[in-house]
Design a protein around this motif. Sequence first.
Motif, mmCIF file in Angstrom:
data_model
loop_
_atom_site.group_PDB
_atom_site.id
_atom_site.type_symbol
_atom_site.label_atom_id
_atom_site.label_comp_id
_atom_site.label_asym_id
_atom_site.label_seq_id
_atom_site.Cartn_x
_atom_site.Cartn_y
_atom_site.Cartn_z
ATOM 1 N N MET A 86 17.192 -3.744 -15.136
ATOM 2 C CA MET A 86 16.968 -2.532 -14.360
ATOM 3 C C MET A 86 18.192 -1.627 -14.488
ATOM 4 O O MET A 86 19.331 -2.074 -14.362
ATOM 5 C CB MET A 86 16.727 -2.886 -12.888
ATOM 6 N N ALA A 87 17.983 -0.333 -14.768
ATOM 7 C CA ALA A 87 19.073 0.612 -14.964
ATOM 8 C C ALA A 87 19.841 0.821 -13.663
ATOM 9 O O ALA A 87 19.289 0.703 -12.569
ATOM 10 C CB ALA A 87 18.521 1.941 -15.469
ATOM 11 N N SER A 88 21.110 1.156 -13.803
ATOM 12 C CA SER A 88 21.967 1.314 -12.615
ATOM 13 C C SER A 88 21.464 2.425 -11.709
ATOM 14 O O SER A 88 21.552 2.319 -10.474
ATOM 15 C CB SER A 88 23.410 1.586 -13.048
ATOM 16 N N GLU A 89 20.907 3.507 -12.309
ATOM 17 C CA GLU A 89 20.402 4.589 -11.462
ATOM 18 C C GLU A 89 19.191 4.145 -10.658
ATOM 19 O O GLU A 89 18.983 4.599 -9.518
ATOM 20 C CB GLU A 89 20.069 5.824 -12.303
ATOM 21 N N ASP A 90 18.392 3.234 -11.219
ATOM 22 C CA ASP A 90 17.249 2.693 -10.475
ATOM 23 C C ASP A 90 17.726 1.812 -9.327
ATOM 24 O O ASP A 90 17.181 1.860 -8.215
ATOM 25 C CB ASP A 90 16.331 1.897 -11.402
ATOM 26 N N LEU A 91 18.744 1.000 -9.593
ATOM 27 C CA LEU A 91 19.304 0.142 -8.546
ATOM 28 C C LEU A 91 19.826 0.998 -7.389
ATOM 29 O O LEU A 91 19.611 0.679 -6.220
ATOM 30 C CB LEU A 91 20.440 -0.713 -9.116
ATOM 31 N N HIS A 92 20.516 2.067 -7.741
ATOM 32 C CA HIS A 92 21.072 2.939 -6.715
ATOM 33 C C HIS A 92 19.964 3.629 -5.933
ATOM 34 O O HIS A 92 20.025 3.737 -4.694
ATOM 35 C CB HIS A 92 21.995 3.977 -7.351
ATOM 36 N N ALA A 93 18.921 4.089 -6.628
ATOM 37 C CA ALA A 93 17.829 4.796 -5.958
ATOM 38 C C ALA A 93 17.092 3.884 -4.991
ATOM 39 O O ALA A 93 16.765 4.278 -3.859
ATOM 40 C CB ALA A 93 16.864 5.360 -7.001
ATOM 41 N N ILE A 94 16.830 2.646 -5.416
ATOM 42 C CA ILE A 94 16.138 1.686 -4.551
ATOM 43 C C ILE A 94 16.976 1.427 -3.297
ATOM 44 O O ILE A 94 16.476 1.445 -2.161
ATOM 45 C CB ILE A 94 15.877 0.367 -5.308
ATOM 46 N N SER A 95 18.287 1.201 -3.508
ATOM 47 C CA SER A 95 19.189 0.907 -2.385
ATOM 48 C C SER A 95 19.292 2.096 -1.439
ATOM 49 O O SER A 95 19.210 1.952 -0.210
ATOM 50 C CB SER A 95 20.578 0.535 -2.917
ATOM 51 N N ALA A 96 19.478 3.287 -2.012
ATOM 52 C CA ALA A 96 19.678 4.481 -1.184
ATOM 53 C C ALA A 96 18.433 4.819 -0.377
ATOM 54 O O ALA A 96 18.529 5.198 0.797
ATOM 55 C CB ALA A 96 20.084 5.653 -2.071
ATOM 56 N N ASP A 97 17.259 4.704 -0.990
ATOM 57 C CA ASP A 97 16.012 5.028 -0.280
ATOM 58 C C ASP A 97 15.794 4.084 0.893
ATOM 59 O O ASP A 97 15.440 4.508 2.001
ATOM 60 C CB ASP A 97 14.818 4.949 -1.237
ATOM 61 N N TRP A 98 15.999 2.800 0.642
ATOM 62 C CA TRP A 98 15.807 1.800 1.707
ATOM 63 C C TRP A 98 16.818 2.035 2.833
ATOM 64 O O TRP A 98 16.476 2.014 4.011
ATOM 65 C CB TRP A 98 15.943 0.391 1.144
ATOM 66 N N LEU A 99 18.068 2.286 2.456
ATOM 67 C CA LEU A 99 19.127 2.429 3.453
ATOM 68 C C LEU A 99 18.925 3.699 4.281
ATOM 69 O O LEU A 99 19.152 3.697 5.503
ATOM 70 C CB LEU A 99 20.489 2.452 2.759
ATOM 71 N N LYS A 100 18.495 4.769 3.654
ATOM 72 C CA LYS A 100 18.258 6.021 4.384
ATOM 73 C C LYS A 100 17.164 5.845 5.433
ATOM 74 O O LYS A 100 17.289 6.304 6.578
ATOM 75 C CB LYS A 100 17.862 7.126 3.404
#
Length: 597
Positions: free
Chosen positions: A1-15
């Motif tokens: 999984m690309a780093s930008e996908d990892l960040h997007a998944i984490s950021a969306d859940w955390l928000k």
Amino acid sequence: MASEDLHAISADWLKSLEVASSTGDVISFMSHFLSDGWLRDLLCFSWDHRTLSSLEKIRGFLSEVVDGKSRLERSSLRDFKIDDHTINAPSPFKLPGSQGIEGVQSAFTFSITNPAALGRGFFRLTQDVDGKWKALTLFTNMQDLVGYEESFTDQHGLYEGRTITWEEDVDTKFRAIEADPTVLIVGGGQSGLMCAARLRRLGIRALIIEKNVRVGDCWRQRYPNLTLHTPAYQSSILYNPYPTNFPKYIPKGKLANFLESYAVNQELCIWLSSTMTSIPMYDSLSARWTVEVQHGDQKVILNPKYLVLATGSGSPHIPTWNGMDGFQGTWYHSDFHKDAEQFRGKRVVVVGAGNASGDICQDFVAHGAAEVTLVQRSATCVVSSAAMEKTRFKQSYPINTPIEELDLRSNSMPLAFSLQLTKSGGIQPMKMLDKELHDGLRKAGFNLTWELSPGSGEVGLDGFVFSRMGSGTMLDIGCGELIVEGRVKVKQGQDISHFDKDGITFKDGSKLSADVIVLATGNEPIMKTTRALLGNEITDRLLPPQVWGIDSEGELNQAYRPSGHPGLWFAVGPFGAARFFSKHLGLQILARELGIA
């Protein structure tokens, strides 16, 4: 999984989680967890260490009403931000065990509204049956009380307008501490030293009393060939890493000298050759202790608000058997092993099969004992240092990585969940690495186990460490090979009946002849030391009546958390425990000083 996908998944859940948290919406907050998710909370939702498993338990905890509001609403965690700039930025993970759980993990920062505090947390997300990302584990961890953060700005010397030298400044601070210590720490080993260093950075006056003549004597006076059984980096000291040219496994004398220099460099106020001379008394009205201390040739009365017991392992556990007085050779407990050379050419029996036993057997073999026999009375959990390095330490504590980040990530995993993963097969990679060693030990008659009790499931070394302070384990650094080679013999499975004049007789009638017998039989429980120091009245108030070991939620009993008696705290455990949890002990004491706990 690309780093930008990892960040997007984490950021969306955390928000989304932040919206639920900041509005106190327990139902919405819970919707971010898997049905079997875990929450570990250190001081954010309560002034304690809590681990909750399952939606029902987490919901029940966060819904509890405190001061007219639910815990979630009252604490009101907000300002969630992904921790992009550390090694704990969003990354993939795969957990050990037969379930093969994998997903996305990340650290994050946040603020707490009540009390005003800053926090760092950590989450592990996996997909549910509908493909939605939800929390398998969420860790919420208080980092600092706003306005009372740790201070790292000591300024000493006659420059830039300053009018006091370093020596004068330290002496002034020490005299203030000695006159009125807020915290009295009993024990100047690594736990006591790290707690004092942490409290100093939080602006809290802490005095250590240490029974030995020198800082580090608790290591310096132990058996000659002792080294740490864990790599130096994993056993780092708070604020002050070991020099890079230190050996991987630090010898006890080098460690003792380092601790002595640490006390000086961290400007810790310590009274050496000092002990409590009577049972301390606690006055609930003044919320202070009265402690009589023998300090050198003087008796001093101190009135600290808080008493921290950092006394390490208990006194030697010395079983008694009939005939010990009639044994014509030499016998002693392993704590008093000093010189194997004097027994060159002699027959040696070592009773016990843990770390001390293994080390002492190695010492006798190295110094030419005629025969060395290890008496194993019950099964032992044996893991080689090489296997630990390739699995646990490599994964959790890779070198050249900030130790604070590794501590955060390691402690974010609920201990009970970690042991659950181990039981489901997580121990198998380590066992496979040690297969040759284990096969050889069994062939030599050595009994192995990875269970705390028959049928309870394989918890491995961690389970023994956190449940029994490591009793029943051998983190092998060489004795295993000596057993396999036959240079250390094994007497297994028979209880000792009695000593006779030339050795030991077992309950099955068999005998071992010996010129010297070493009892590597461990140490007394911490509670026994506590009772001796504090007496029955205070000790009987402790809930539960145990220090260390795992409670029903999976947290450590009384270690760095409320003890059940006001003003009384315990600092115990391995290096990593003091390095991480000294912060939480300090925050709890600071909060009480500020009147917010």
